[in-house]
Design a protein around this motif. Structure first.
Motif, PDB file in Angstrom:
ATOM      1  N   MET A  61       0.762  -1.277  -0.127  1.00 24.69           N
ATOM      2  CA  MET A  61      -0.183  -0.001  -0.023  1.00 24.69           C
ATOM      3  C   MET A  61       1.063   1.131   0.038  1.00 24.69           C
ATOM      4  O   MET A  61       2.056   1.305   0.186  1.00 24.69           O
ATOM      5  N   GLY A  62       0.127   2.444  -0.459  1.00 25.86           N
ATOM      6  CA  GLY A  62       1.142   3.410  -0.456  1.00 25.86           C
ATOM      7  C   GLY A  62       0.346   4.971  -0.431  1.00 25.86           C
ATOM      8  O   GLY A  62      -1.023   4.838  -0.458  1.00 25.86           O
ATOM      9  N   TRP A  63       0.871   5.949  -0.282  1.00 20.97           N
ATOM     10  CA  TRP A  63       0.391   7.226  -0.392  1.00 20.97           C
ATOM     11  C   TRP A  63       1.156   8.167  -1.499  1.00 20.97           C
ATOM     12  O   TRP A  63       2.213   8.000  -1.692  1.00 20.97           O
ATOM     13  N   PHE A  64       0.162   8.937  -2.251  1.00 22.54           N
ATOM     14  CA  PHE A  64       0.859   9.985  -3.213  1.00 22.54           C
ATOM     15  C   PHE A  64       0.016  11.215  -2.754  1.00 22.54           C
ATOM     16  O   PHE A  64      -1.015  11.109  -2.037  1.00 22.54           O
ATOM     17  N   ARG A  65       0.667  12.128  -3.213  1.00 23.56           N
ATOM     18  CA  ARG A  65      -0.218  13.619  -3.167  1.00 23.56           C
ATOM     19  C   ARG A  65       0.055  14.488  -4.440  1.00 23.56           C
ATOM     20  O   ARG A  65       0.805  14.451  -5.092  1.00 23.56           O
ATOM     21  N   GLN A  66      -0.701  15.254  -4.613  1.00 22.83           N
ATOM     22  CA  GLN A  66      -0.823  16.254  -5.692  1.00 22.83           C
ATOM     23  C   GLN A  66      -1.268  17.690  -5.182  1.00 22.83           C
ATOM     24  O   GLN A  66      -2.206  17.899  -4.618  1.00 22.83           O
TER      25      GLN A  66
ATOM     26  N   SER B 232       4.703  17.718  12.132  1.00 23.70           N
ATOM     27  CA  SER B 232       5.333  18.832  11.607  1.00 23.70           C
ATOM     28  C   SER B 232       4.892  19.221  10.341  1.00 23.70           C
ATOM     29  O   SER B 232       5.775  19.573   9.569  1.00 23.70           O
ATOM     30  N   LEU B 233       3.662  19.294  10.279  1.00 31.81           N
ATOM     31  CA  LEU B 233       3.150  19.728   8.871  1.00 31.81           C
ATOM     32  C   LEU B 233       3.660  20.980   8.637  1.00 31.81           C
ATOM     33  O   LEU B 233       3.731  22.270   9.306  1.00 31.81           O
ATOM     34  N   LYS B 234       3.935  21.335   7.277  1.00 30.04           N
ATOM     35  CA  LYS B 234       4.092  22.664   6.588  1.00 30.04           C
ATOM     36  C   LYS B 234       3.243  23.029   5.390  1.00 30.04           C
ATOM     37  O   LYS B 234       2.640  22.196   5.185  1.00 30.04           O
ATOM     38  N   ALA B 235       3.197  24.352   5.013  1.00 30.90           N
ATOM     39  CA  ALA B 235       2.396  24.665   4.021  1.00 30.90           C
ATOM     40  C   ALA B 235       2.543  23.698   2.743  1.00 30.90           C
ATOM     41  O   ALA B 235       1.524  23.687   1.900  1.00 30.90           O
ATOM     42  N   GLU B 236       3.758  23.604   2.530  1.00 31.95           N
ATOM     43  CA  GLU B 236       4.213  22.988   1.331  1.00 31.95           C
ATOM     44  C   GLU B 236       3.735  21.387   1.285  1.00 31.95           C
ATOM     45  O   GLU B 236       3.898  20.812   0.437  1.00 31.95           O
ATOM     46  N   ASP B 237       3.222  21.178   2.434  1.00 32.49           N
ATOM     47  CA  ASP B 237       2.454  19.552   2.537  1.00 32.49           C
ATOM     48  C   ASP B 237       0.981  19.727   2.202  1.00 32.49           C
ATOM     49  O   ASP B 237       0.418  18.613   2.063  1.00 32.49           O
ATOM     50  N   THR B 238       0.601  20.798   1.824  1.00 31.00           N
ATOM     51  CA  THR B 238      -0.988  21.130   1.404  1.00 31.00           C
ATOM     52  C   THR B 238      -1.080  20.286  -0.098  1.00 31.00           C
ATOM     53  O   THR B 238      -0.400  20.818  -0.869  1.00 31.00           O
ATOM     54  N   ALA B 239      -1.993  19.455   0.034  1.00 29.12           N
ATOM     55  CA  ALA B 239      -2.073  18.798  -1.240  1.00 29.12           C
ATOM     56  C   ALA B 239      -3.363  17.659  -1.223  1.00 29.12           C
ATOM     57  O   ALA B 239      -3.902  17.396  -0.016  1.00 29.12           O
ATOM     58  N   VAL B 240      -3.785  17.200  -2.290  1.00 34.01           N
ATOM     59  CA  VAL B 240      -4.675  16.032  -2.108  1.00 34.01           C
ATOM     60  C   VAL B 240      -3.946  14.736  -2.091  1.00 34.01           C
ATOM     61  O   VAL B 240      -3.108  14.508  -2.751  1.00 34.01           O
ATOM     62  N   TYR B 241      -4.235  14.227  -1.123  1.00 37.02           N
ATOM     63  CA  TYR B 241      -3.516  12.894  -0.894  1.00 37.02           C
ATOM     64  C   TYR B 241      -4.211  11.545  -1.322  1.00 37.02           C
ATOM     65  O   TYR B 241      -5.337  11.615  -0.710  1.00 37.02           O
ATOM     66  N   TYR B 242      -3.724  10.778  -1.837  1.00 32.74           N
ATOM     67  CA  TYR B 242      -4.442   9.647  -2.465  1.00 32.74           C
ATOM     68  C   TYR B 242      -3.662   8.206  -2.017  1.00 32.74           C
ATOM     69  O   TYR B 242      -2.343   8.392  -1.766  1.00 32.74           O
TER      70      TYR B 242
END
Length: 126
Positions: free
Chosen positions: A34-39, A85-95
């Motif tokens: 399993m895994g996660w991607f983001r966009q 430790s979330l940052k603004a650049e982590d903003t995304a749709v996560y799949y």
């Protein structure tokens, strides 16, 4: 048919934490990597994290190493992504993704054929 349903997304302040969940159905969950991607807006979809079929090994994108943790609970047919430790650049749709072939390593998720969930929005405010 394989179904992957993500949940847990939302709005969080920078420095905060969030845990995403992905509930899988359609076939024996414990047999598949399993895994996660983001966009992020305006950017290409990128790999985030993966876990092998048995849960004994993981693999992360350099950008999230030490920050995100992927895990799975086979009894609940669920894979998680703990994001700290979330940052603004982590903003995304996560799949959420599930590899199509059984009993493979975590890295097969990066390039192999896989099933995709619909995604969950994560927004990190600074």
């Amino acid at each position: 048919q394989v179904q992957l349903v993500e949940s847990g997304g939302g709005l969080v302040q920078a420095g905060g934490s969030l845990r995403l969940s992905c509930a899988a159905s359609g076939r024996t969950f414990g047999n598949y990597a399993m895994g996660w991607f983001r966009q992020a807006p305006g950017k290409e979809r990128e790999f985030v994290a993966a876990i092998n079929w048995s849960g004994g090994n993981t693999y992360y994108a350099d950008s999230v190493k030490g920050q995100f943790t992927i895990s799975r609970d086979n009894a609940k047919n669920t894979v998680f992504l703990q994001m700290n430790s979330l940052k603004a650049e982590d903003t995304a749709v996560y799949y959420c993704v599930q590899h199509m072939q059984p009993r493979t390593s975590a890295t097969t998720v990066l390039y192999g054929q896989k099933y995709w969930g619909q995604g969950t929005q994560v927004t990190v405010s600074s």
